[in-house]
Design an enzyme around this catalytic site. Sequence first.
Site, mmCIF file in Angstrom:
data_model
loop_
_atom_site.group_PDB
_atom_site.id
_atom_site.type_symbol
_atom_site.label_atom_id
_atom_site.label_comp_id
_atom_site.label_asym_id
_atom_site.label_seq_id
_atom_site.Cartn_x
_atom_site.Cartn_y
_atom_site.Cartn_z
ATOM 1 C CB CYS A 3 -0.902 -0.019 1.230
ATOM 2 S SG CYS A 3 -1.761 1.537 1.498
ATOM 3 C CG HIS A 45 -4.483 -0.302 5.110
ATOM 4 N ND1 HIS A 45 -3.931 0.263 3.989
ATOM 5 C CD2 HIS A 45 -5.613 -0.928 4.698
ATOM 6 C CE1 HIS A 45 -4.688 -0.011 2.943
ATOM 7 N NE2 HIS A 45 -5.716 -0.741 3.345
ATOM 8 C CG HIS A 99 -6.663 9.396 0.433
ATOM 9 N ND1 HIS A 99 -6.781 8.091 0.007
ATOM 10 C CD2 HIS A 99 -6.932 10.171 -0.641
ATOM 11 C CE1 HIS A 99 -7.103 8.080 -1.274
ATOM 12 N NE2 HIS A 99 -7.220 9.339 -1.699
HETATM 13 P P1 AMP Z 1 -7.512 9.534 -4.821
HETATM 14 O O1 AMP Z 1 -7.542 9.667 -6.319
HETATM 15 O O2 AMP Z 1 -8.645 10.197 -4.111
HETATM 16 O O3 AMP Z 1 -7.298 8.090 -4.395
HETATM 17 O O4 AMP Z 1 -6.262 10.373 -4.352
HETATM 18 C C1 AMP Z 1 -4.970 9.889 -4.351
HETATM 19 C C2 AMP Z 1 -4.075 11.075 -4.336
HETATM 20 O O5 AMP Z 1 -2.784 10.648 -3.955
HETATM 21 C C3 AMP Z 1 -3.937 11.801 -5.685
HETATM 22 O O6 AMP Z 1 -4.381 13.147 -5.556
HETATM 23 C C4 AMP Z 1 -2.434 11.698 -5.983
HETATM 24 O O7 AMP Z 1 -1.925 12.859 -6.603
HETATM 25 C C5 AMP Z 1 -1.856 11.475 -4.604
HETATM 26 N N1 AMP Z 1 -0.584 10.775 -4.568
HETATM 27 C C6 AMP Z 1 -0.235 9.653 -5.243
HETATM 28 N N2 AMP Z 1 1.019 9.290 -4.929
HETATM 29 C C7 AMP Z 1 1.479 10.204 -4.038
HETATM 30 C C8 AMP Z 1 2.711 10.379 -3.339
HETATM 31 N N3 AMP Z 1 3.747 9.532 -3.482
HETATM 32 N N4 AMP Z 1 2.836 11.443 -2.515
HETATM 33 C C9 AMP Z 1 1.810 12.314 -2.362
HETATM 34 N N5 AMP Z 1 0.616 12.190 -2.969
HETATM 35 C C10 AMP Z 1 0.463 11.144 -3.807
HETATM 36 ZN ZN ZN Z 2 -2.298 1.458 3.664
#
Ligand code: AMP
Ligand code: ZN
Length: 113
Positions: A3, A45, A99
């Site tokens: 994850c 998680h 999140h």
């Molecule tokens: P969701 O589409 O609601 O699942 O949001 C996931 C978010 O995680 C997106 O806005 C991505 O830009 C962000 N994201 C993905 N990988 C990373 C990372 N390594 N660090 C920070 N944000 C991330």
């Molecule tokens: Zn997780």
Amino acid sequence: MDCLFCKIVSGDIPSTKVYEDDKVLAFKDINPLAPVHILVIPKEHIDSAAAVTAENSAVIAHIFEVIAKIAKEQGIDKDGFRVVSNCGENGCQSVKHLHFHILGGRKLDVTMG
Ligand code: AMP
Ligand code: ZN
């Protein structure tokens, strides 16, 4: 578990932290959609908003306290901001660890999808 956000919690993947305590981590979204775009996650998680139960929901209240604190620190509490949690396929959830997006710093689109 494989994850991405658990790896951010453990430090295996770097992030730009804006808040951390024993239960919660907040960090900048890597692909910001607004001048302020921060993700707040439980360190434990939880798959998504659909997996919140009486047993794990205390952290959600705590997350919203943290969101209010971050909003003040980022200077977006007065003008307003948006909190979003995408869930599952139709919600376009791309990372399967619960999140909350904090989006602010500009007038956001009125559309919810
Ligand atoms: P969701 O589409 O609601 O699942 O949001 C996931 C978010 O995680 C997106 O806005 C991505 O830009 C962000 N994201 C993905 N990988 C990373 C990372 N390594 N660090 C920070 N944000 C991330
Ligand atoms: Zn997780």
